[in-house]
Write a protein that holds these residues in place. Structure first.
Motif, PDB file in Angstrom:
ATOM      1  N   ILE A 174      -6.217  13.290 -14.774  1.00  9.26           N
ATOM      2  CA  ILE A 174      -4.892  13.860 -14.955  1.00  9.26           C
ATOM      3  C   ILE A 174      -4.553  14.714 -13.731  1.00  9.26           C
ATOM      4  O   ILE A 174      -5.347  15.547 -13.303  1.00  9.26           O
ATOM      5  N   GLY A 175      -3.386  14.465 -13.157  1.00  6.91           N
ATOM      6  CA  GLY A 175      -2.952  15.212 -11.984  1.00  6.91           C
ATOM      7  C   GLY A 175      -3.179  14.490 -10.671  1.00  6.91           C
ATOM      8  O   GLY A 175      -2.617  14.881  -9.637  1.00  6.91           O
ATOM      9  N   ASP A 176      -4.003  13.448 -10.668  1.00  8.35           N
ATOM     10  CA  ASP A 176      -4.221  12.684  -9.434  1.00  8.35           C
ATOM     11  C   ASP A 176      -2.940  11.958  -9.029  1.00  8.35           C
ATOM     12  O   ASP A 176      -2.117  11.575  -9.875  1.00  8.35           O
ATOM     13  N   GLU A 177      -2.797  11.731  -7.730  1.00  6.64           N
ATOM     14  CA  GLU A 177      -1.611  11.071  -7.196  1.00  6.64           C
ATOM     15  C   GLU A 177      -2.006   9.849  -6.376  1.00  6.64           C
ATOM     16  O   GLU A 177      -2.943   9.897  -5.577  1.00  6.64           O
ATOM     17  N   VAL A 178      -1.253   8.763  -6.570  1.00  5.51           N
ATOM     18  CA  VAL A 178      -1.505   7.477  -5.924  1.00  5.51           C
ATOM     19  C   VAL A 178      -0.281   7.096  -5.094  1.00  5.51           C
ATOM     20  O   VAL A 178       0.859   7.326  -5.518  1.00  5.51           O
ATOM     21  N   ARG A 179      -0.516   6.531  -3.911  1.00  3.40           N
ATOM     22  CA  ARG A 179       0.585   6.017  -3.083  1.00  3.40           C
ATOM     23  C   ARG A 179       0.180   4.664  -2.516  1.00  3.40           C
ATOM     24  O   ARG A 179      -0.924   4.500  -1.988  1.00  3.40           O
ATOM     25  N   ILE A 180       1.088   3.680  -2.624  1.00  4.17           N
ATOM     26  CA  ILE A 180       0.857   2.326  -2.129  1.00  4.17           C
ATOM     27  C   ILE A 180       2.093   1.904  -1.340  1.00  4.17           C
ATOM     28  O   ILE A 180       3.225   2.019  -1.840  1.00  4.17           O
ATOM     29  N   GLU A 181       1.879   1.394  -0.111  1.00  3.22           N
ATOM     30  CA  GLU A 181       3.017   1.078   0.756  1.00  3.22           C
ATOM     31  C   GLU A 181       2.592   0.086   1.832  1.00  3.22           C
ATOM     32  O   GLU A 181       1.416   0.003   2.187  1.00  3.22           O
ATOM     33  N   MET A 182       3.543  -0.676   2.350  1.00  3.92           N
ATOM     34  CA  MET A 182       3.313  -1.521   3.521  1.00  3.92           C
ATOM     35  C   MET A 182       4.404  -1.242   4.538  1.00  3.92           C
ATOM     36  O   MET A 182       5.590  -1.151   4.189  1.00  3.92           O
ATOM     37  N   ARG A 183       4.008  -1.129   5.807  1.00  2.21           N
ATOM     38  CA  ARG A 183       4.962  -0.831   6.883  1.00  2.21           C
ATOM     39  C   ARG A 183       5.052  -2.005   7.852  1.00  2.21           C
ATOM     40  O   ARG A 183       4.102  -2.765   8.014  1.00  2.21           O
ATOM     41  N   ASP A 184       6.222  -2.112   8.509  1.00  4.57           N
ATOM     42  CA  ASP A 184       6.396  -3.152   9.514  1.00  4.57           C
ATOM     43  C   ASP A 184       5.830  -2.679  10.851  1.00  4.57           C
ATOM     44  O   ASP A 184       5.236  -1.591  10.945  1.00  4.57           O
ATOM     45  N   ASP A 185       6.013  -3.477  11.889  1.00  4.63           N
ATOM     46  CA  ASP A 185       5.424  -3.165  13.189  1.00  4.63           C
ATOM     47  C   ASP A 185       6.016  -1.910  13.823  1.00  4.63           C
ATOM     48  O   ASP A 185       5.419  -1.336  14.738  1.00  4.63           O
TER      49      ASP A 185
END
Length: 335
Positions: free
Chosen positions: A308-319
């Motif tokens: 509880i309280g943990d944070e997740v981030r998922i992302e993809m970036r271009d060049d």
């Protein structure tokens, strides 16, 4: 073309989003929801593309696109089928629970049918009733299909892909062994998954999309620290054509079906399990792999599952470093 659904009722309000994710324009006059657009794609797609071009030229009314205002592109879908295209991941997590991996797993994809009646939005919390359940993130790629016929070949299946998106496929790891032991598959151990803020047409991905796979690093963070930058186009044993054909072997797939890749997972340079980012590796897209590698190296897992309280981030970036799909940012909350 990039499409999103702003939070509105059960199915969201369809909008077209600019390439830089800064602006949106309402697509209500074309289709009220993404599902409605997918149901009538032949008519809607060219109209949506025209709207997207007008948005890029500032020729239509627009508003600032805020990712926190977005629901999942498909807040509820008719079907969500998740494969395990990265067999390296399957091998590692099975090893962690002492299960031998049959050789057929390298030639015949695994797939389960998950709950799709309520995808989480990209900023919605991950609800967790009991930390003992072993809550885990899983960074994945998914495709959204048009109407797909039964028996489609892997090559022809690629022509039914309408959109590409990212997924956080939440798993309750400590519930999985007992469920699978019953011989009837996942259910309680697979709660609601989250989708990225926008879904993107394959042509808009440029060289990142080779027709069957998405290439590029999926950046995964846990509590602000990098967990992994695994490349989605590397070590993908089964591409999306194979996964779609597998799902459609005995049934047709309705428009709006979401097919997941399974957890993105790369082998190490030596062919073994990948190494953490801190040791020069590409890291991991889920905690289960971290724990397996820790067990192999030091005899026991050290990294806890989500609390509880943990944070997740998922992302993809271009060049150029710009976000392609927007970011999935979720906090684990008790229920």
């Amino acid at each position: 073309m990039k499409l999103a659904s702003l939070k509105h009722g059960r199915d969201g309000r369809l909008v077209v989003v600019s390439d830089d994710l800064a602006w949106f324009t309402d697509a209500f006059l074309i289709a009220p929801s993404l599902q409605a657009a997918l149901d009538d794609w032949e008519r809607c797609e060219p109209l949506l593309r025209g709207l997207a071009e007008s948005l890029e030229h500032g020729a239509v009314p627009r508003g600032r696109f805020h990712e926190h205002a977005a629901s999942a592109p498909l807040p509820r879908a008719y079907q969500w089928a998740d494969g395990s295209a990265y067999v390296n991941h399957v091998e590692l997590v099975r090893r962690a629970r002492g299960a031998e991996m049959p050789k057929s797993f390298w030639t015949d994809p695994l797939m389960y049918q998950g709950g799709s009646d309520g995808f989480l939005g990209p900023r919605d919390p991950i609800p967790l009733a009991d930390e003992a359940w072993g809550c885990d993130l899983e960074a994945e790629v998914a495709v959204i299909l048009g109407d797909t016929p039964q028996g489609v070949t892997p090559g022809d299946a690629l022509g039914y892909i309408r959109l590409v998106t990212l997924v956080n496929d939440v798993s309750l790891r400590n519930l999985i062994p007992d469920e699978l032991a019953k011989g009837f598959g996942f259910f309680q151990s697979k709660p609601a998954s989250a989708l990225s803020p926008v879904a993107v047409t394959p042509d808009a991905l440029g060289e990142r999309w080779d027709g069957a796979k998405l290439h590029g690093a999926i950046e995964t963070f846990l509590n602000g620290a990098p967990l992994g930058v695994a490349d989605a186009g590397v070590d993908m044993t089964f591409d999306f054509g194979v996964l779609i054909a597998h799902a459609a072997r005995t049934r047709s797939l309705g428009a709006g079906t979401v097919i997941g890749s399974g957890t993105v997972s790369n082998r190490g340079a030596d062919g073994g399990p990948g190494r953490p980012i801190s040791e020069g590796g590409l890291g991991y897209a889920c905690i289960a792999e971290v724990r397996t590698v820790e067990t192999l190296l030091r005899g026991q897992p050290e990294t806890p599952f989500l609390k509880i309280g943990d944070e997740v981030r998922i992302e993809m970036r271009d060049d150029r470093g710009h976000s392609i799909f927007g970011a999935i940012e979720q906090k684990v909350e008790g229920v």
